[in-house]
Design a protein around this motif. Structure first.
Motif, PDB file in Angstrom:
ATOM      1  N   THR A 135       1.058  -8.010  10.932  1.00 24.44           N
ATOM      2  CA  THR A 135       0.102  -7.163  11.636  1.00 24.44           C
ATOM      3  C   THR A 135      -0.117  -5.906  10.800  1.00 24.44           C
ATOM      4  O   THR A 135       0.660  -5.603   9.877  1.00 24.44           O
ATOM      5  CB  THR A 135       0.632  -6.759  13.022  1.00 24.44           C
ATOM      6  N   THR A 136      -1.134  -5.142  11.143  1.00 24.48           N
ATOM      7  CA  THR A 136      -1.389  -3.890  10.427  1.00 24.48           C
ATOM      8  C   THR A 136      -0.190  -2.948  10.562  1.00 24.48           C
ATOM      9  O   THR A 136       0.228  -2.319   9.589  1.00 24.48           O
ATOM     10  CB  THR A 136      -2.661  -3.217  10.964  1.00 24.48           C
ATOM     11  N   ARG A 137       0.374  -2.881  11.740  1.00 22.75           N
ATOM     12  CA  ARG A 137       1.559  -2.028  11.952  1.00 22.75           C
ATOM     13  C   ARG A 137       2.696  -2.471  11.032  1.00 22.75           C
ATOM     14  O   ARG A 137       3.336  -1.641  10.383  1.00 22.75           O
ATOM     15  CB  ARG A 137       1.991  -2.086  13.415  1.00 22.75           C
ATOM     16  N   LYS A 171       2.443  -4.118   8.226  1.00 23.86           N
ATOM     17  CA  LYS A 171       2.061  -3.806   6.835  1.00 23.86           C
ATOM     18  C   LYS A 171       2.324  -2.336   6.524  1.00 23.86           C
ATOM     19  O   LYS A 171       2.790  -1.999   5.433  1.00 23.86           O
ATOM     20  CB  LYS A 171       0.589  -4.136   6.596  1.00 23.86           C
ATOM     21  N   CYS A 200      -6.071   0.555   4.785  1.00 24.31           N
ATOM     22  CA  CYS A 200      -6.530   0.809   6.153  1.00 24.31           C
ATOM     23  C   CYS A 200      -6.985   2.257   6.292  1.00 24.31           C
ATOM     24  O   CYS A 200      -6.628   3.115   5.494  1.00 24.31           O
ATOM     25  CB  CYS A 200      -5.462   0.432   7.175  1.00 24.31           C
ATOM     26  N   THR A 224      -7.335   3.553  11.924  1.00 25.02           N
ATOM     27  CA  THR A 224      -6.465   2.391  12.139  1.00 25.02           C
ATOM     28  C   THR A 224      -5.005   2.820  12.153  1.00 25.02           C
ATOM     29  O   THR A 224      -4.222   2.372  12.996  1.00 25.02           O
ATOM     30  CB  THR A 224      -6.708   1.326  11.055  1.00 25.02           C
ATOM     31  N   HIS A 271      -1.803   2.979  15.497  1.00 26.00           N
ATOM     32  CA  HIS A 271      -0.444   2.430  15.474  1.00 26.00           C
ATOM     33  C   HIS A 271       0.652   3.495  15.482  1.00 26.00           C
ATOM     34  O   HIS A 271       1.762   3.235  15.949  1.00 26.00           O
ATOM     35  CB  HIS A 271      -0.266   1.522  14.259  1.00 26.00           C
TER      36      HIS A 271
END
Length: 192
Positions: free
Chosen positions: A5-7, A9, A37, A41, A45
């Motif tokens: 997930t972006t978090r 990453k 990001c 974004t 998070h």
């Protein structure tokens, strides 16, 4: 391998760059560029860079808590006294890794010396959990005072880690293990 997930990453990239270069020296913009990001974004998070730093320390702690148990068991089997001494074998492998940049918890505590700072508190909790692991092993080994054993062995480990950063040519693991054996001989009865 599952997609991160972006978090995840952000935490992974934060861990890599903060560990390599320091928590305070890396700007948020640089980290966001590495992950690819936007600030929006990021803020979806994390509340702040400090919030990410705490997440990095906590994630490292979750990983290391499992990893250290696995490593010492591979070295010493199920013998708790042997597992305590195996800490120094594991430490040897870690500090001689070319990517070693010191203990992440010590690094965090040094960069955030205020005891109330969340990163300092997170590092302190991780260190306290290390003492709890040592206390559990000392209890299982039959120590007469498991907490004292854990505290003394932890102090030896911490001293070895700091000495390694200051004097990398010193054989800290051999010396630390020898001192730890003395502590164990004092508090852990010899099995016949």
């Amino acid at each position: 391998m599952p997609t991160l997930t972006t978090r995840e990453k952000l935490i992974q990239a934060g861990h890599e760059v903060f560990y390599r270069e320091g928590f305070l020296s890396v700007g948020l913009d640089r980290l966001l560029n590495e992950v690819g990001c936007s600030k929006q974004t990021f803020y979806n998070h994390f509340e702040s860079k400090d919030d990410l730093i705490v997440a990095v320390i906590d994630e490292h702690h979750r990983w290391w808590s499992s990893e250290i148990r696995d490593r010492i068991e591979r070295v010493a089997g199920s013998d708790p006294r042997g597992q305590i001494l195996a800490m120094f074998d594991v430490m040897y492998d870690i500090i001689h890794d070319p990517d070693y940049r010191g203990c992440i918890y010590i690094n965090a505590a040094v960069e955030f010396p205020q005891p109330h700072h969340p990163a300092h508190q997170s590092a302190r909790k991780a260190k306290a959990d290390g003492v709890a692991l040592l206390q559990d092993l000392a209890e299982r080994a039959g120590a007469t005072d498991a907490l004292v054993v854990a505290q003394e062995i932890d102090m030896i480990i911490e001293g070895a880690l700091i000495t390694q950063q200051v004097a990398p040519d010193c054989d800290v693991c051999t010396i630390a293990r020898r001192v730890a054996e003395t502590v164990l001989d004092k508090y852990v009865p010899t099995r016949v």
